[in-house]
Design an enzyme around this catalytic site. Structure first.
Site, short mmCIF file in Angstrom:
data_model
loop_
_atom_site.label_atom_id
_atom_site.label_comp_id
_atom_site.label_asym_id
_atom_site.label_seq_id
_atom_site.Cartn_x
_atom_site.Cartn_y
_atom_site.Cartn_z
N HIS A 216 0.80 -1.23 0.00
CA HIS A 216 0.00 0.00 0.00
C HIS A 216 0.84 1.28 0.00
CE1 HIS A 216 -3.46 -2.56 1.86
NE2 HIS A 216 -3.31 -2.76 0.57
N THR B 271 -3.54 -8.71 10.97
CA THR B 271 -4.44 -8.18 9.95
C THR B 271 -5.74 -8.96 9.97
OG1 THR B 271 -4.80 -7.88 7.56
CG2 THR B 271 -3.29 -9.62 8.21
#
Length: 230
Positions: A105, A171
């Site tokens: 990201h 996550t």
């Protein structure tokens, strides 16, 4: 030959260092609607707000340190061929000493041209309107925003496909396309999931071992576990 270990790390990996998770339960990121600070539309609507938001995140990054989970992963390179595929935009893995880190990201300490996403440069200070690339185009944070493609995805898939072990750390496995990476693991690849409150992963074909610990505790446990089975 060293076994190949791929780490898929998320916000929980950096939380112990003092970096807040990407989104709170109310959908806000550091008090901001993510649509205002993490989309191309938000950038065009209020460029100054977006720049200020990432300037604050960048400054915060220099106030925190890698935690023991980051450090242990770096130490494990002595025994394994490790590639870290992270959703995090901080540089804590690198500062801990890990040598193979792929950021899905983007990265807070880099910027890129609005006209050329490959024109990337290091950037540690504030970014303001008027900071331009060599061709006179405005620079923007080197962050993959919602609605944008993930350039590093194919490389991440290649790494997972070759792995002997895949470890998911911190996550929720809810954000795609990153959440789909474990589907590319070999059938005999053993999966580990380190999280104090792990999410359920449906339709999983590989064997999965849950380690319901924080990132730091879980990575230390993983280190001993892999020594026992490798």
């Amino acid at each position: 030959m060293k076994k190949k270990l791929v780490i898929l790390s998320g916000a929980g990996m950096s939380a112990e260092s003092g970096i807040k998770t990407f989104r709170d339960s109310d959908g806000l990121w550091e008090g901001h609607n993510v649509m205002d600070v993490a989309t191309p539309e938000g950038w065009h609507r209020n460029t100054e707000l977006v720049l200020d938001f990432y300037n604050q995140r960048r400054r915060q990054l220099f106030e925190v340190l890698p935690n023991s989970g980051h450090l242990t992963l770096a130490e494990m390179e002595d025994d394994f061929e490790i590639n870290i595929v992270t959703q995090n935009v901080d540089d804590l893995h690198e500062r801990a000493g890990s040598t193979n880190v792929l950021h899905l990201h983007g990265e807070l300490i880099k910027v890129r041209s609005i006209a050329d996403q490959t024109a990337i440069q290091d950037w540690t200070g504030d970014l303001i309107i008027g900071d331009l690339d060599a061709k006179g185009n405005q620079l923007r944070p080197h962050i993959v925003w919602f609605g944008e493609e993930v350039p590093a995805l194919e490389q991440a898939i290649d790494l997972v496909e070759q792995a002997d072990y895949v470890v998911v750390i911190g996550t929720s496995m809810q954000v795609y396309p990153a959440a789909g990476l474990i589907d590319f693991a070999k059938k005999d690849c053993l999966l580990f999931y380190i999280d104090p409150k792990p999410a359920s992963i449906p339709n999983l074909r590989n064997k999965l071992e849950l380690i319901t610990m924080s990132a730091s505790e879980g990575v230390q446990f993983l280190k001993e576990r892999l020594k026992a089975i490798s």
